[in-house]
Design an enzyme around this catalytic site. Structure first.
Site, short mmCIF file in Angstrom:
data_model
loop_
_atom_site.label_atom_id
_atom_site.label_comp_id
_atom_site.label_asym_id
_atom_site.label_seq_id
_atom_site.Cartn_x
_atom_site.Cartn_y
_atom_site.Cartn_z
N THR A 3 -13.05 -78.49 -11.75
CA THR A 3 -13.59 -78.85 -13.06
C THR A 3 -12.48 -78.99 -14.10
O THR A 3 -12.68 -79.63 -15.13
CB THR A 3 -14.59 -77.77 -13.55
OG1 THR A 3 -14.00 -76.49 -13.31
CG2 THR A 3 -15.91 -77.87 -12.80
N GLY A 13 -3.87 -70.04 -1.99
CA GLY A 13 -4.84 -70.40 -3.02
C GLY A 13 -4.86 -69.41 -4.16
O GLY A 13 -5.77 -69.41 -4.98
N SER A 60 -2.23 -69.18 -6.20
CA SER A 60 -1.31 -69.78 -7.16
C SER A 60 0.01 -69.04 -7.32
O SER A 60 0.40 -68.65 -8.43
CB SER A 60 -1.99 -69.95 -8.52
OG SER A 60 -1.43 -71.07 -9.13
N ASP A 117 -4.46 -72.82 -13.39
CA ASP A 117 -3.59 -71.78 -12.84
C ASP A 117 -2.66 -71.19 -13.90
O ASP A 117 -2.51 -69.97 -14.02
CB ASP A 117 -2.73 -72.35 -11.70
CG ASP A 117 -3.59 -72.89 -10.58
OD1 ASP A 117 -4.81 -72.61 -10.56
OD2 ASP A 117 -3.04 -73.62 -9.73
P1 ADP Z 1 -0.03 -71.67 -4.04
O1 ADP Z 1 0.34 -71.94 -5.45
O2 ADP Z 1 -1.49 -71.83 -3.79
O3 ADP Z 1 0.47 -70.36 -3.53
P2 ADP Z 1 1.65 -73.95 -3.61
O4 ADP Z 1 1.86 -74.84 -2.44
O5 ADP Z 1 1.21 -74.54 -4.89
O6 ADP Z 1 0.66 -72.80 -3.14
O7 ADP Z 1 3.00 -73.16 -3.92
C1 ADP Z 1 3.69 -72.51 -2.86
C2 ADP Z 1 5.17 -72.81 -2.98
O8 ADP Z 1 5.72 -72.07 -4.09
C3 ADP Z 1 5.97 -72.36 -1.78
O9 ADP Z 1 5.99 -73.34 -0.78
C4 ADP Z 1 7.36 -72.17 -2.39
O10 ADP Z 1 8.01 -73.42 -2.55
C5 ADP Z 1 7.03 -71.67 -3.78
N1 ADP Z 1 7.08 -70.21 -3.82
C6 ADP Z 1 6.05 -69.33 -3.89
N2 ADP Z 1 6.49 -68.05 -3.91
C7 ADP Z 1 7.84 -68.11 -3.82
C8 ADP Z 1 8.89 -67.14 -3.81
N3 ADP Z 1 8.63 -65.83 -3.86
N4 ADP Z 1 10.16 -67.60 -3.72
C9 ADP Z 1 10.43 -68.91 -3.66
N5 ADP Z 1 9.49 -69.86 -3.68
C10 ADP Z 1 8.22 -69.49 -3.76
MG MG Z 2 -0.01 -73.83 -6.41
#
Ligand code: ADP
Ligand code: MG
Length: 390
Positions: free
Chosen positions: A43, A132, A134, A180
């Site tokens: 939404t 999911g 974020s 988010d």
């Molecule tokens: P979500 O936001 O749902 O967790 P996304 O695909 O939007 O999934 O974001 C995940 C990405 O964020 C990972 O693939 C990585 O690139 C980055 N990320 C998340 N946590 C870390 C972290 N602790 N260190 C480095 N990169 C991270």
């Molecule tokens: Mg994300």
């Protein structure tokens, strides 16, 4: 009940890790949470309503300002290699790995006219990635808040929400809305954030689960979602098509009462997509009213209806999410639904704390029987929004 959060380094440990990495102490440490969207899915980019809450899992960044234009980034996350960059050479097209999140924020701040100084940054996060919840907005929000302070930009939190969103949209390339970043930056402890994505006005809604002996169980299916390339963009395009065919700027300009008329204007698939958005907006409003008037024990049926709508009308669920939701419902959860963009990620179940073990076991058993990968199942608690820790 504890939130079962994994053991984390203390802020002192984080500062020590920074010194190990960069040889000097950081100027400060900032934190920003991941989120669970209680209700209101897809939404946000339709200028509608959402109701997320910040969770007790956060990204924390230790930062030290530099005197030059260099940026050095490190993360404790195993999959993230150290990165170096020059501030004068940032280009959205050239940022591909995890650095797209922190450097995307730098780029977005630069676009907004902020003179971002060079800096060293160490990231540590307890938000599981790709679940999911974020983890990406947690990073963006922690970095946006810290650089806002370091650069003395004086941006308001709603403006920092837009900065994080620009990073996600224009640098990462995920066409997501403001849900988010708003949850991460605008949440207050013990409350959900009721957000009107048209006006960006937000309001805190009491979500005192502990007082009602309730908990929210997250079931991370480990099925990966890919917003940048997957069905998310298709759904967004369907919504835009629906608005165009209905002759309105945005689906926010339509309501459930318009559905009978729309059924003869829209093709069958577009009609179902639009029906999800219009009924979901209605369900967010219902949930807010129920939480305010009667408390969280009453919202279960609305959560269940939201899942049905995402499964059947918007078609963003998957067999693992459906199994998680139906098993939790049958094992006695008050309500359950997938949360987040869909096509994988997590489901949530609202349950009485005394039922947690039974529901958790039922879900694990159902996944084993179905031959699905073992999900991660854990409780999250509503937590506070992004903040400076030190
Ligand atoms: P979500 O936001 O749902 O967790 P996304 O695909 O939007 O999934 O974001 C995940 C990405 O964020 C990972 O693939 C990585 O690139 C980055 N990320 C998340 N946590 C870390 C972290 N602790 N260190 C480095 N990169 C991270
Ligand atoms: Mg994300």
């Amino acid at each position: 009940m504890t939130s079962q959060e994994p053991q984390r380094p203390s802020v002192d440990d984080l500062e020590a890790a920074f010194v190990d990495a960069f040889g000097q102490a950081p100027d400060g440490v900032w934190s920003a949470p991941g989120r669970v969207n209680l209700i209101g899915e897809h939404t946000d980019y339709n200028e509608g309503f959402v109701l997320p809450f910040a969770i007790d899992r956060t990204a924390r960044v230790a930062i030290r300002r530099r005197d030059d234009q260099r940026v050095r980034l490190m993360s404790s996350y195993a999959g993230a290699d150290p990165v170096e960059a020059d501030l004068s050479e940032l280009s959205p097209d050239a940022l591909h790995g995890w650095e797209a999140y922190p450097l995307g924020v730098v780029w977005a701040l630069q676009q907004e006219g902020v003179d971002v100084p060079g800096f060293d940054l160490y990231l540590e996060s307890s938000v599981p990635t790709g679940a999911g919840l974020s983890s990406s907005a947690a990073i963006e929000s922690a970095v946006a808040l810290s650089l806002n302070d370091l650069a003395g930009a004086g941006f308001s939190r709603p403006r920092l929400v837009q900065v994080g969103r620009r990073a996600e949209n224009e640098v990462v390339g995920a066409p997501t809305g403001i849900l988010d970043q708003s949850a991460s930056l605008l949440s207050t402890d013990g409350h959900a954030v009721f957000l009107d994505c048209r006006t960006q006005e937000s309001d805190a809604v009491p979500l005192d689960l502990a007082a009602a002996n309730l908990a929210i169980l997250v079931i991370d299916t480990k099925v990966s979602h890919a917003h940048a390339t997957g069905g998310y963009g298709d759904r967004r395009a369907s919504c835009e098509k629906g608005a165009r065919m209905a002759g309105v700027p945005s689906l926010r300009d339509l309501a459930v009462a318009d559905l009978p008329r729309l059924s003869s204007v829209l093709d069958e698939e577009t009609y179902r997509r639009v029906r999800h958005i219009l009924t979901e907006n209605e369900r967010v409003l219902q949930t807010v009213k129920l939480l305010r008037d009667q408390g969280p024990t009453t919202i279960g049926p609305v959560l269940n209806a939201s899942h049905d709508s995402m499964r059947d009308d918007f078609e963003i669920s998957c067999p693992e999410l459906d199994l998680a939701v139906s098993t939790a419902q049958q094992a006695g959860a008050l309500g359950a639904r997938m949360t987040g963009g869909g096509f994988g990620g997590s489901a949530i179940a609202l349950l009485s704390t005394s039922d947690q073990d039974r529901i958790q076991s039922a879900v694990l058993a159902a996944f084993a029987t179905a031959g699905f990968r073992r999900p991660d199942v854990f409780v999250v608690e509503p937590g506070q929004g992004a903040t400076r820790l030190r």
